[in-house]
Each structure stands twice: as structure tokens, then as C-alpha cells.
Scaffold this motif. Structure first.
Motif, mmCIF file in Angstrom:
data_model
loop_
_atom_site.group_PDB
_atom_site.id
_atom_site.type_symbol
_atom_site.label_atom_id
_atom_site.label_comp_id
_atom_site.label_asym_id
_atom_site.label_seq_id
_atom_site.Cartn_x
_atom_site.Cartn_y
_atom_site.Cartn_z
ATOM 1 N N LEU A 269 6.330 13.631 17.463
ATOM 2 C CA LEU A 269 6.222 14.282 16.155
ATOM 3 C C LEU A 269 4.963 15.142 16.099
ATOM 4 C CD1 LEU A 269 7.229 14.602 13.222
ATOM 5 C CD2 LEU A 269 5.780 12.668 12.626
ATOM 6 N N ALA A 270 3.852 14.551 16.521
ATOM 7 C CA ALA A 270 2.577 15.275 16.457
ATOM 8 C C ALA A 270 2.607 16.513 17.335
ATOM 9 C CB ALA A 270 1.447 14.354 16.867
ATOM 10 N N LEU A 271 3.174 16.371 18.538
ATOM 11 C CA LEU A 271 3.246 17.523 19.429
ATOM 12 C C LEU A 271 4.121 18.622 18.838
ATOM 13 C CD1 LEU A 271 3.452 15.837 22.954
ATOM 14 C CD2 LEU A 271 1.570 17.185 21.987
ATOM 15 N N ALA A 272 5.240 18.218 18.235
ATOM 16 C CA ALA A 272 6.120 19.211 17.618
ATOM 17 C C ALA A 272 5.389 19.938 16.496
ATOM 18 C CB ALA A 272 7.386 18.535 17.083
ATOM 19 N N GLN A 273 4.624 19.201 15.736
ATOM 20 C CA GLN A 273 3.876 19.827 14.648
ATOM 21 C C GLN A 273 2.838 20.794 15.192
ATOM 22 O OE1 GLN A 273 2.378 16.405 12.541
ATOM 23 N NE2 GLN A 273 4.004 16.521 11.028
ATOM 24 N N THR A 274 2.132 20.337 16.223
ATOM 25 C CA THR A 274 1.095 21.187 16.816
ATOM 26 C C THR A 274 1.718 22.459 17.372
ATOM 27 O OG1 THR A 274 0.096 19.112 17.507
ATOM 28 C CG2 THR A 274 -0.918 21.119 18.310
ATOM 29 N N GLY B 209 -12.011 14.469 19.694
ATOM 30 C CA GLY B 209 -12.721 13.825 18.593
ATOM 31 C C GLY B 209 -12.851 12.332 18.806
ATOM 32 N N LYS B 210 -14.041 11.809 18.556
ATOM 33 C CA LYS B 210 -14.249 10.365 18.740
ATOM 34 C C LYS B 210 -13.367 9.566 17.795
ATOM 35 C CE LYS B 210 -18.942 10.449 20.551
ATOM 36 N NZ LYS B 210 -20.373 10.257 20.303
ATOM 37 N N LEU B 211 -13.279 10.046 16.557
ATOM 38 C CA LEU B 211 -12.461 9.329 15.586
ATOM 39 C C LEU B 211 -11.004 9.305 16.032
ATOM 40 C CD1 LEU B 211 -12.300 7.901 12.869
ATOM 41 C CD2 LEU B 211 -11.839 10.111 11.812
ATOM 42 N N ALA B 212 -10.532 10.445 16.514
ATOM 43 C CA ALA B 212 -9.141 10.520 16.951
ATOM 44 C C ALA B 212 -8.872 9.507 18.054
ATOM 45 C CB ALA B 212 -8.812 11.932 17.427
ATOM 46 N N VAL B 213 -9.821 9.374 18.953
ATOM 47 C CA VAL B 213 -9.651 8.412 20.039
ATOM 48 C C VAL B 213 -9.657 6.985 19.505
ATOM 49 C CG1 VAL B 213 -10.704 7.462 22.120
ATOM 50 C CG2 VAL B 213 -10.623 9.924 21.797
ATOM 51 N N ILE B 214 -10.567 6.742 18.572
ATOM 52 C CA ILE B 214 -10.609 5.398 17.976
ATOM 53 C C ILE B 214 -9.272 5.059 17.318
ATOM 54 C CG2 ILE B 214 -11.612 4.042 16.097
ATOM 55 C CD1 ILE B 214 -14.277 5.301 16.694
ATOM 56 N N ILE B 215 -8.732 6.021 16.590
ATOM 57 C CA ILE B 215 -7.446 5.785 15.920
ATOM 58 C C ILE B 215 -6.362 5.504 16.946
ATOM 59 C CG2 ILE B 215 -5.644 6.817 14.502
ATOM 60 C CD1 ILE B 215 -7.783 8.391 13.056
ATOM 61 N N PHE B 216 -6.350 6.306 18.002
ATOM 62 C CA PHE B 216 -5.317 6.136 19.023
ATOM 63 C C PHE B 216 -5.420 4.766 19.663
ATOM 64 C CE2 PHE B 216 -2.088 8.044 21.598
ATOM 65 C CZ PHE B 216 -2.143 7.353 22.804
ATOM 66 N N ILE B 217 -6.643 4.404 20.035
ATOM 67 C CA ILE B 217 -6.829 3.105 20.672
ATOM 68 C C ILE B 217 -6.444 1.977 19.726
ATOM 69 C CG2 ILE B 217 -8.545 1.516 21.613
ATOM 70 C CD1 ILE B 217 -9.990 3.866 22.789
ATOM 71 N N THR B 218 -6.834 2.117 18.466
ATOM 72 C CA THR B 218 -6.458 1.096 17.483
ATOM 73 C C THR B 218 -4.949 0.960 17.406
ATOM 74 O OG1 THR B 218 -8.366 1.746 16.170
ATOM 75 C CG2 THR B 218 -6.768 0.308 15.113
ATOM 76 N N LEU C 288 -3.291 12.544 20.432
ATOM 77 C CA LEU C 288 -4.143 11.640 19.656
ATOM 78 C C LEU C 288 -3.629 11.497 18.226
ATOM 79 C CD1 LEU C 288 -7.675 12.670 20.932
ATOM 80 C CD2 LEU C 288 -6.360 10.630 21.502
ATOM 81 N N LEU C 289 -3.161 12.605 17.658
ATOM 82 C CA LEU C 289 -2.595 12.536 16.310
ATOM 83 C C LEU C 289 -1.394 11.598 16.307
ATOM 84 C CD1 LEU C 289 -2.481 13.503 13.391
ATOM 85 C CD2 LEU C 289 -1.133 15.454 14.145
#
Lengths: 353, 298, 242
Positions: B248-253, B139-148, B10-11
Motif C-alpha cells: 500500500l505504502a509503495l503504491a501511494q509513494t 528517518g529514525k522515527l520511521a525505522v522505530i515504527i517499522f521495527i515496532t 518504512l511507511l
């Protein structure tokens, strides 16, 4: 029609005078600490460091065509390795120099990799390297993250000895680095650099070692900036990674070189001088000072991309420290030829910023 | 672990969002905008100002800020970048860097060093989440961002392939000179592309503010993230940016799992690894890592 | 009033003067062949007329209007279309997309994607192929079609035979013949003197940026043109036969 052979020369009357002038200035600077107050000596040291930074960034960007927004990595590493070496027991002043050498060595493998990138990608790529290095340095237990540490071993020396020694070290480093650069530019490397700047492929096709030349400049710049970082540590004594690895240093370098004159030897020095003066007068005004720096760099890049010295050089053909050749046609031929006699024709420092 | 993976993906949506403007500008104008991150932060501050001073919800505030960003993009291209680009490939780097310094410090001058956030102004959205099987909290916001992000990238792709202006922009990005000969106003196409890029930046800034905090100097970090995501995703299609963001996000996580300071380090290292592979396996003629190839894949 | 009138045009290419004071005019419906050795200034001249190159001095009048300072994309809207040397297709875009780009200027007229495909039937199966994957002849057809899509009053063709086999060139010229018969005004740059003279009604030979010879294609002998081509009869700059 008889053939009148042109004269090819390196120096002019102006440049010979300048050469003598430079020697005199260096001697003056060397004995200056006797007559100047402690505060002024400190400021002069800072000036020398700025000149080094400007000259090195200019070597990379102006001569090598490599604009890097991550050179602060070498500044920080110069200080970091010095701390580490001093901590290991090495004399602090020796640590400074050895640290810079290590920085130069470390920069070589980095160059193998990064020099394959072009333009903007190289610029930000170096920034990533800087950010990563900053994070890694923070992990060092000695540094204690952002708290930092100090070059304590310097405290062995009393304040005034320390100050003057660092002053001389800075002056010597600046002179040496400028001399190395000057020598490089006057030699075949300089010709290679200009060829690469004009047309990289054409240069490669006549045997100019393009990547090798760029690598040389990259390592030299890294070494020089490492020296600067080590010297800065010596003046400030404390080492906080955030300060040394801040992109602010690149902002200063860009300002100095852009305003002074990118790609001109004298321009970097002029830019450092101007930056020094501006910092002395306005540095205390906080954020507006930084806004001013950024805005000035912005404006110069749009309207005066050749910088002050570059523009003056273009208009008046001044050349104090000549790194190119001039073709001087004897008077008769000058009358017969169309537009060939102007010194502007043999400008060694062409357009590409 | 699976929780982290989902968060990472999602990130990645956010990173794709902030990266796509950078890639887009580079594809069309051949300029890497070093002020990219700072402009996102500018958008975040603008929304914060509207929310804290005028009590306008950030989502509503976007109606004001996004058109403003479009105008900024257009003006940026017309008055700054167009001019700067005439001086060669290196000058725009210096120009945009100078601009970034100015924006960062003006923001500091106006708003001070405090970190801000838009989270207080979006109600419970900042922390609301759904529970998925396997006790994964999304997170709902995270999903909204991803969908956007997905919708935006898809929309951009459609725009570029199906519309006249999109075609004009693609033509300009390939060959501005010939584009003119065919009747395309290259200058106008570039200005429109810049406006579009800035709208995505504005959106990214909004989401940055909602899901995290920001301060006047946060632009640099965002720029690096955008750049890394764009490079990892590579040239290919607009969707490459999404993949790049997710990687990138997965590597960071993953990095964060390994070491407390590992979040950022993980990302940088992943970037360098991908860069290394890309540089040494693609041979000669690496024509820019950020190029968005926007034609239909054959 | 001539459709196109070029007056004392001077165009620089870097430091070099590529076009040095060229003057001529083209009437509606005419086909003018522009010949000359490499480097004579033909491409630069065409590009200057199309607006891709800024003239140092002189004027280009189109339908009586002075085009000085008008950018290339506006000139397309006025009715000038150039098929550039080397085709210069957008290789990442399909044939259809390349053609559709030609419509950007929004000039009314009969040309459409269908009409172009009818005129160049070898393109029909390649409609959705990327331009970079086409053969030389197909690329040339696409490039010409792209220019036609803007419904030009004046079509400029720069070396359409370049890099193509004779058979393919024949085909291209056959299509051109259709255009010429339908009354489109054309200026074409052509290396092949025979073709140039046979397809045009006026010819101008350029040498080192100047007009070396100008006149009626039918009444001019090959020898005259060849001499001018190589500069073998250099007395005055513009030797227009009486």
C-alpha cells in the motif's frame, strides 16, 4: 374434520385507508407551494430529498442486505454529472435527470465488482470507492479541487420559479422512486428479496436470481441517491466535492433508516421525517447535533435494532403500506389451531437487519 | 527513486501496525470495527493531552494510554459488540459506525478543528535521520515504527501459537460454540482479543501523531488505510499484514511521483487492483478477505 | 446421590421442541446408551447436559448441583465433557493443539497429551498434523482425546461411529472399552443398536423427544428396544418395564 380454507389477502382496512391517505397527501403537497413561504418550500424540498435517501439506503440495506458506508459516492456523482452536463450546455433541469441516469449506468459495472464482497468488506469497500471518486472528481479542472463550482445556468431562472420547480421535481422524484420501490416489493422481486434475506443459499437453490436481485437494488439505490444529489445541487447551487462526497450523508441515511425501521417500507419514511424534524430543531447546535445522531444510531442498533416502525409493527401488527401477504383464518379454524392465527406469523419483514 | 522506495517500505510498517488490529478483530469476532481509525485518533489525542497539559512525553504517556486502550477494547467487546453481533452480521457495522461518529465529534467538541501533532514532544526524533550509502536518508522515527511493527506482529504470532490464551483465542475464532464445549470461555477470549487489538490501535495512534498530524476527523482515513493494507496483505499469516502495508505504502509513494494528488489515489487504485485479482482468481467461497489464519503453515 | 440427574428436561431447537420432559439418572461408573431414530432429540439432550443448549424448563443436576444457567465452559470445569456429533475439531490447529485446548479448564487428573497418544497410538505420528488433514478415525480419536484431557467425571459421546468404516469403529470402541473398564461414567449416543447394547449397562430409547423405553441393557431384548425405537408399542410415553 372439515377443512376450512384460509383467506389470503394483501391489504387490510387500515392499509386501504392509508392508500387513500397517501394519494391525498401527495395532492396536498403538490399544491402546497401556493400557500407556503419560500423558506418552508425550501425545507420541504429538503424533506423530500431526505425521504429519497432513506428509502434508497433502506432498499439496499434493509431489503438487499447490503450495508454500504459509501453511498455518498452516488450522491456526489449525481451532483457532479449535473454540473458537467449543464456546463456542456444542457438545460439545468434536464441535466439533473440525465445525470441521475448516468449515475445508474455507472453503478452497474461497480456492482459487478463490489457485490462479490460480503458484509463489512462491502461496507468499507464502497467507502474506498467513494474516497477514490472524490479524489478523481477533484482532479477535474472544472471543479478546481475543493474550491468547487456552481450550477450557474440555474441563475437564468428567477428565484421563485426555480424554487417551486425544484420543489415539484423533488416531490415527483420522491413519489416516483417510492412507487417503483413499492411496486418492486409487491412483485416477484419482493418475494425474491425476502427469500434471499431469510436464506440466501436456499433461495438460490429454488431458482431465485440472488446476485441479479441484489444488483437491481444496487442500481436502483444508486440512481435514487444520484437523483437526490442532483436535486441537492439544484437547491444549493454550489458544488464543493467535500460536501457532497462526505461520509456524513451515509451517517444521515443510517440514522434515518435505523431509527425509522430497517427493512420496512414505512420505516424509511418515518425515519426521514424524524431526521428532518431533529435537524430543523437541533441542526444549529453544531457538533452536539452530530454527536446526538451518532449516539442515537448506536443506541438504536443495540436496543431497538428494528427501529421505531419495525418495533411497532412487530408488537401491533400494523401495516399501512402492505408489501406482503396475510393469512387470515376463519374464526372456527382459529379456535382449533394453536398459535397460527396471529398476523405476526405472516410478517413479511423478518429479523435480519 | 531508491529513497522513495525505502520511505515506502518504512511507511508500510506503520500501515501494518494500524491494520493488524482490524484484521485481528475480524478474525476472532467476525466484526469489522468501523470505529478503528477514530480510536487510533483518540489515542493520539490522549497522548497529546498528556504531553501538552502535563508535560508527559508521548513514549511515557503510552504507559498510561495503552492499558486504557486495553480496557476500552475489553469494554467495547463486552458491552457493545457482543450485543450487537447477536443481531446478525450487519448490525455491528451500524453500531461501530455510530460509535465512530460519536468519537469523531466528541473529539471535535473537546479539541476543536486544529490539526495537532506529537512531533514537538519527541524532540529531534521526528526529523532525525541516518544517512545510508547512496544518499538515502532514513528517518529514525520511521525505522522505530517499522521495527515496532515487526516486533508486535511477531509477538502476536508467538502469542497465538504458543500460549494457552492464544490457543483459546484461535479456537474461539474458528468455532466459538465448540470452544465452549472444550472448556474455553469464548466471551472472555473475545474480550481479551479486543483488548489486544485496541492496544495495537493505541500504539498506531501514537505513531500517527509522531510522524504526521491528526485532527478529530482523521479517523476515517486511517480506517481506510488499515482496511486496504489488510485486504492487500490478505488472509495467510500475520505477516501478510506487513506485506499488505508495504505494498500500500509503495503504491501511494509511486502515485505521488506520478501526480501531485496521486498519493491517496495510488493507494486506492492498488487496493482495487489487488481486490479485483483476488476476487476473480480465488473462485467461489471467498471466506472473508481479512481472515488472519493463525495456524502453523503446513 | 447420582452423578447425573436429569429432571423433566424440556429443550427447544428453534421453534421445535426437541426434548419434551425427559428424566433419568446416571450413577458413577455406569455406561448409559442413548438410542433412537434421527431427530429423536438425542444430540439436543446431550448438548443440553453439556450446556451448549439452554433448557426451556427442567433441571440438570450434576453431583447434586443444579447446572441451570451454567455455561458450557464452566460445566467442563465441573467435570462434564462432550465429544460432539461430527467431531468438531479445530481444523486449523494441530492434533497436539486440539488436545492442549482440552486442558483449558484446568481440572486435575491423569490425562495428558502423552497418555492420550498412548491410548490412541495411531495418533502418535500425526501429533503435529493439522486436524483438517486427518482421516475419520484419527479425527474421532483426537476428539475423544480432547475431551479426555479435561479429566471429566462424565464423558458424553455423540455418535462416535458416524461416517467411519466398521473396522475403524471397532478400534474406537476398543479404546472406549478401556475407558469403561477404568470406571469413567459415560453416556453415549449410538445408531448401531448392537454395539450400544453390548457396551453399555443401561439403555434409554428416545422417540420424538421423549423417553420411550429405559432399562438394563443386559436384560432387555433386541425386540423390545427395536419396537421402542420405531414407536411400535406406543401406549404410554415412558414405558419402563417392571
Amino acid at each position: 374434520m372439515s377443512v376450512v380454507s384460509p383467506v389470503i389477502e394483501r391489504g387490510t382496512v387500515a392499509s386501504r385507508i392509508a392508500g387513500v391517505g397517501v394519494a391525498m397527501i401527495i395532492v396536498l403537497l403538490a399544491v402546497a407551494p401556493q400557500f407556503l413561504s419560500a423558506g418552508v418550500v425550501d425545507r420541504m424540498t429538503a424533506l423530500f430529498i431526505y425521504v429519497i435517501l432513506a428509502a434508497m439506503w433502506n432498499a439496499l440495506a434493509g431489503f438487499g442486505g447490503l450495508v454500504s458506508v459509501g453511498q455518498q459516492v452516488f450522491f456526489g456523482l449525481g451532483a457532479y454529472f449535473a454540473i458537467r452536463l449543464a456546463n456542456a450546455g444542457l438545460n439545468p433541469f434536464v441535466s439533473l435527470f440525465v445525470s441521475a441516469v448516468i449515475v445508474g449506468v455507472v453503478s452497474w459495472p461497480i456492482s459487478l465488482f463490489m457485490l462479490r464482497l460480503k458484509n463489512g468488506e462491502f461496507a468499507i469497500g464502497m467507502w474506498v470507492i467513494a474516497a477514490l471518486t472524490h479524489l478523481l472528481v477533484n482532479l477535474d479542472r472544472l471543479i478546481q479541487g475543493e474550491t468547487g463550482t456552481s450550477l450557474i445556468s440555474l441563475n437564468v431562472y428567477d428565484a421563485s420559479t426555480r424554487r417551486v420547480t425544484i420543489y415539484w421535481l423533488a416531490l415527483a422524484s420522491m413519489t416516483a422512486l417510492l412507487a417503483i420501490l413499492f411496486g418492486l416489493l409487491r412483485g416477484s422481486t419482493g418475494a425474491a428479496i425476502r427469500a434471499i434475506r431469510d436464506n440466501e443459499d436456499a433461495a438460490a437453490s429454488v431458482g431465485v436470481r440472488v446476485t441479479g436481485t441484489k444488483r437491481l437494488l444496487f442500481v436502483l439505490a444508486a440512481f435514487g441517491i444520484g437523483v437526490a444529489g442532483a436535486l441537492w445541487l439544484a437547491t444549493a447551487i454550489t458544488f464543493q466535492p467535500k460536501t457532497y462526497f462526505s461520509v456524513q450523508w451515509t451517517a444521515y441515511m443510517i440514522f434515518m433508516v435505523l431509527v425509522g425501521g430497517i427493512g420496512t417500507f414505512e420505516g424509511a419514511i418515518l425515519g426521514a421525517l424524524l431526521f428532518f424534524l431533529i435537524e430543523t430543531w437541533f441542526g444549529g447546535t453544531g457538533v452536539w447535533y452530530l454527536i446526538g445522531l451518532g449516539a442515537t444510531a448506536l443506541v438504536f442498533s443495540l436496543f431497538l435494532p428494528r427501529g421505531l416502525w419495525g418495533t411497532l409493527e412487530e408488537h401491533f401488527g400494523w401495516r399501512l403500506l402492505p408489501v406482503g401477504y396475510r393469512v387470515r383464518l376463519p374464526a372456527r379454524a382459529a379456535n382449533m389451531a394453536d398459535e397460527t392465527a396471529s398476523p405476526a406469523q405472516t410478517r413479511p419483514h423478518r429479523e435480519k437487519a | 527513486m531508491s529513497n522513495q522506495i525505502v520511505q515506502g517500505i518504512l511507511l508500510g510498517g506503520y500501515y501494518a501496525l494500524i491494520a493488524c488490529g482490524l484484521s485481528f478483530m475480524f478474525s476472532v469476532m467476525r466484526i469489522i470495527n468501523l470505529a478503528h481509525g477514530s480510536l487510533a485518533v483518540l489515542s493520539a489525542f490522549a497522548l497529546w493531552l498528556l504531553a501538552s497539559r502535563f508535560h508527559i512525553s508521548p513514549f511515557l504517556g503510552l504507559v498510561i494510554v495503552l492499558p486504557l486502550m486495553a480496557v476500552i477494547g475489553w469494554a467495547l467487546q463486552r458491552f457493545l459488540l457482543e450485543r450487537s453481533a447477536r443481531g446478525g452480521a450487519l448490525l455491528p457495522i451500524l453500531t461501530t459506525f455510530g460509535l465512530a461518529i460519536v468519537i469523531d465529534n466528541v473529539l471535535f467538541e473537546q479539541f476543536g478543528a486544529d490539526t495537532r501533532s506529537l512531533a514537538p514532544y519527541i524532540g529531534s526524533l521526528s526529523y532525525d535521520s541516518w544517512e545510508w550509502p547512496g544518499s538515502i536518508y532514513v528517518g529514525k522515527l520511521a525505522v522505530i515504527i517499522f521495527i515496532t511493527a515487526v516486533v508486535l506482529l511477531g509477538g502476536l504470532q508467538l502469542f497465538l501459537t504458543r500460549t494457552g490464551i492464544g490457543r483459546s483465542i484461535r479456537a474461539t475464532s474458528e468455532d466459538p460454540d465448540t470452544a465452549g464445549l472444550v472448556g474455553v470461555d469464548a466471551r472472555r477470549a473475545m474480550a481479551i482479543a479486543a483488548a489486544i487489538a485496541m492496544v495495537t490501535v493505541g500504539l498506531a495512534g501514537a505513531f500517527l501523531g509522531m510522524r504526521a498530524t491528526f485532527d478529530p476527523y482523521a479517523g476515517a482515513t486511517q480506517l481506510l488505510f488499515a482496511f486496504e493494507a489488510a485486504v492487500i496483505g490478505g488472509a495467510g499469516s500475520v505477516w501478510g499484514t506487513l506485506i499488505g502495508g508495504i505494498v500500500l505504502a509503495l503504491a501511494q509513494t509511486l502515485g505521488a511521483q506520478v501526480h501531485p494528488q496521486g498519493f491517496l489515489i495510488g493507494g486506492h487504485v492498488a487496493f482495487l487492483i489487488v481486490l479485483f485479482i483476488r476476487l476473480y482468481t480465488s473462485g467461489l467461497g471467498l471466506r472473508g478477505l481479512l481472515r488472519l489464519s493463525t495456524g502453523k503453515t503446513s | 446421590m447420582s452423578l447425573l440427574s436429569v429432571e423433566d428436561l424440556v429443550v427447544r431447537h428453534g421453534l421445535l421442541q426437541a426434548v419434551r420432559g425427559v428424566s433419568f439418572s446416571v450413577e458413577r461408573g455406569e455406561t448409559l446408551a442413548l438410542v433412537g431414530a434421527n431427530g429423536a432429540g438425542k444430540t439436543t439432550l446431550l448438548r443440553a447436559i453439556a450446556g451448549a443448549h439452554q433448557a426451556a424448563s427442567g433441571r440438570v443436576l450434576f453431583n447434586g448441583a443444579d447446572l441451570s444457567g451454567v455455561p458450557s465452559h464452566s460445566r467442563v470445569r465441573n467435570g462434564i465433557a462432550l465429544v460432539p456429533e461430527g467431531r468438531k475439531l479445530f481444523v486449523q490447529m494441530t492434533v497436539e493443539e486440539n488436545l492442549l485446548l482440552g486442558k483449558t479448564a484446568g481440572r486435575p487428573g491423569e490425562w495428558s497429551v502423552e497418555k492420550v497418544l498412548d491410548a490412541f497410538p495411531n495418533l502418535k505420528p500425526r501429533r503435529h498434523a493439522k486436524a483438517g488433514h486427518l482421516s475419520g478415525g484419527e479425527q474421532q480419536a483426537t476428539a475423544i482425546g480432547r475431551a479426555l484431557m479435561s479429566n471429566p467425571d462424565l464423558l458424553l459421546l455423540d455418535e462416535v461411529s458416524l461416517g467411519l468404516s466398521p473396522l475403524v469403529v471397532d478400534r474406537v470402541y476398543a479404546s472406549l472399552q478401556g475407558l469403561i473398564s477404568s470406571g469413567t461414567t459415560i453416556i453415549l449416543v449410538e445408531q448401531d443398536l448392537n454395539r450400544a447394547l453390548s457396551v453399555s449397562n443401561k439403555v434409554i430409547c428416545m422417540l420424538e423427544g421423549r423417553v420411550a423405553l429405559a432399562g438394563d441393557s443386559r436384560s432387555m431384548s433386541r425386540e423390545e428396544v427395536t419396537k421402542a425405537y420405531f414407536g411400535l408399542h406406543r401406549k404410554s410415553a415412558t414405558g419402563v418395564p417392571a
